[in-house]
Design a protein around this motif. Structure first.
Motif: not given
Ligand SMILES: Cc1ncc(C[n+]2csc(CCOP(=O)(O)OP(=O)(O)O)c2C)c(N)n1
Ligand code: SF4
Lengths: 286, 94
Positions: A9-10, A29-39, B41-49
Motif C-alpha cells: 500500500p502507498k 521499523a515503524g514504516r515497514q510494519a505499518m505497510k503490513a498492518l494497515g489502517s 528499496d529506498c522507499t522502504l529504507f527511508c525513515p521519514d517517508g
C-alpha cells in the motif's frame, strides 16, 4: 506468492514528519510494519524513542489511533483495548503494543508475560536498539556483552538475555525475529502475526546510530551485517515449528562489531569467543 | 456492522507532516539520477517517508527529508547522490 514492494500500500500510516533523529532504525521499523498492518490498527507505545517520535498531544505522525502508555503496561493496555473491541463486536482491528527493548524485556516485561500467558488476541513488537536510548543510552538486558553505554564506560560484562526464546517458551501463536534490512521478510511476518487468533511476538533489530556510534547512513547496513554474520538469526516459530528465513553468508563477526564505536574495547579474544558462539549455534566447524 | 474505531484523537492524524521536526538539521539532500531502476528499496529504507513512488519515478519530498543518507548508502544502482546544503531557520543555502 512472494511479496513485492510494488504491491505494498502507498499510504504512509507512520513516519512522515516524525520527530526522531535522522536515520533512525526504529522509524524505519515503524514504516515497514505499518505497510503490513494497515489502517485498521490500534497502537499502544510505552515511554521510548518511538513514543516521542510519534509526536505530542498537539501533533502526531501517526495516521491511526496511537496511545502513549506508562512504561510498564503497553501489553496490558492493548489487552484492554481488545476486550473493549470484542464487547462492541468490532473484529477487523489489529491490536498492537510496540515497545523498545526496555519496554519489552525489562521494565515492561511483567505486562508482556501476563498478556502472552493469557494468549490475548494481539501482537507485541519489540524494536531492539539494544539500549535505553530515549534517556541517553543506558545498559539493559538487551545490550550485548562488551558494548559501551552511557552508564557502563568499560562495556557490559554480562550476556544479552534471549527474549525470543523466552517468548517462545510461553507457547504463544507466533514468534518471529525480523530486521529492517530485510523489509519484505519483516512485512510478511507482520501479515502472518495479524492473522493469528492469539498472541504474537515480533522482535526487530533496529539499530540506533547514536547509541551504536555508527554513521547515520549505515543504520540499515549494520542491521544487515548483524544477520549476515549470524549474530542475529532471522527465524519464526509457528505452531511449534521453527523455520530459519534467511541463511546468513557468515561474514566474520568482526566486520559487524569493530566498526561500531560502542565495541571499541573489544579484545581479539572477545571477538574470537563471539565468533565461536556463532559457529556453535549454526553447527559450523571451529 | 463495522463500527468506527472508538478513539477520540487529541492530535489531528498525520499532522506532523505540516511541521516536520527534523528539516532544520539537514546538511545534505539526495539527488536521484537516471540510473534508478525503480527497485523501490529506498522507499522502504527511508525513515521519514520522504521518498515516494510517483508516476513511474522516485520523488523526494524535500520538506520531510532529514538528510540521513540511508537512501544513497543502500541504493544498489548507485543512483542516489547526497549533495551538501544548509537548511535552517535562515533558509536554505545550496
Ligand atoms: C517507570 C518509568 N521509568 C523510567 C522512565 C524513563 N524512561 C523513559 S524512556 C526510557 C528508556 C526506553 O528504552 P527502550 O524501551 O529501550 O526504548 P528506546 O528509547 O531505546 O527506543 C526510560 C528509562 C519512565 N518514563 N517510566
Ligand atoms: S536516539 Fe536512536 S532510537 Fe532514538 S530517535 Fe534517535 S536514532 Fe532513533
Amino acid at each position: 506468492m512472494a511479496l513485492s514492494i510494488a504491491d505494498l500500500p502507498k499510504e504512509e500510516l507512520f513516519g512522515q514528519g516524525n520527530a526522531g533523529c535522522g536515520g533512525c532504525g526504529a522509524a524505519v521499523a515503524g514504516r515497514q510494519a505499518m505497510k503490513a498492518l494497515g489502517s485498521r490498527t490500534i497502537m499502544t507505545i510505552p515511554a521510548s524513542c518511538m513514543a516521542t517520535m510519534g509526536g505530542s498531544n498537539l501533533k502526531t505522525t501517526w495516521q491511526i489511533p496511537f496511545y502513549h502508555t506508562l512504561f510498564e503496561i503497553a501489553p496490558a493496555v492493548s489487552s484492554g483495548i481488545r476486550a473493549a473491541l470484542e464487547v462492541q463486536g468490532i473484529e477487523d482491528v489489529n491490536v498492537v503494543s510496540w515497545a523498545g527493548d526496555a519496554g519489552t524485556a525489562d521494565i515492561g516485561f511483567q505486562a508482556l508475560t501476563g498478556a502472552a500467558e493469557r494468549n490475548e488476541h494481539m501482537l507485541h513488537v519489540c524494536y531492539d536498539n539494544e539500549m535505553y536510548m530515549n534517556t541517553g543510552g543506558q545498559t539493559g538486558s538487551q545490550t550485548p556483552m562488551y558494548a559501551v553505554t552511557s552508564n557502563m564506560s568499560k562495556g557490559k560484562t554480562i550476556k544479552k538475555k534471549n527474549m525470543l526464546a523466552i517468548m517462545e517458551a510461553h507457547g504463544i501463536d507466533y514468534v518471529a525475529s525480523a530486521s529492517i534490512a530485510y523489509p519484505l521478510d519483516l512485512i510478511a511476518k507482520f501479515k502472518k502475526a495479524a492473522e493469528k487468533p492469539g498472541f504474537s511476538y515480533i522482535h526487530i533489530l533496529a539499530p540506533c546510530h547514536r547509541g551504536w556510534q555508527i554513521p547515520q547512513e549505515k543504520t540499515i547496513e549494520f542491521a544487515r551485517l548483524a544477520v549476515e554474520s549470524g549474530l542475529f538469526e532471522l527465524y519464526e516459530v509457528e505452531d511449534g515449528l521453527r523455520t530459519r528465513n534467511v541463511e546468513p553468508s557468515f561474514i566474520p563477526v568482526e566486520d559487524y562489531l569493530t566498526p561500531q564505536g560502542r565495541f571499541k574495547n573489544l579484545t581479539p579474544e572477545a571477538i574470537q569467543s563471539i565468533q565461536a558462539g556463532v559457529n556453535r549455534h549454526y553447527g559450523r566447524g571451529e | 456492522m463495522v463500527k468506527n474505531l472508538p478513539v477520540v484523537p487529541t492530535a489531528k492524524a498525520g499532522s506532523l507532516v505540516e511541521t516536520p521536526t527534523g528539516i532544520t538539521w539537514r546538511v545534505q539532500y539526495p539527488v536521484i539520477s537516471e540510473k534508478c531502476n525503480m527497485c523501490l528499496d529506498c522507499t522502504l529504507f527511508c525513515p521519514d517517508g520522504a521518498l515516494i513512488q510517483q508516476e513511474g519515478k522516485i520523488e523526494l519530498i524535500l520538506s520531510l527529508c532529514k538528510g540521513c543518507g540511508i537512501c544513497a548508502n543502500e541504493c544498489k544502482e548507485n543512483a542516489i547522490q547526497m549533495v551538501p546544503e544548509y537548511s535552517g531557520v535562515q533558509g536554505v543555502f545550496r
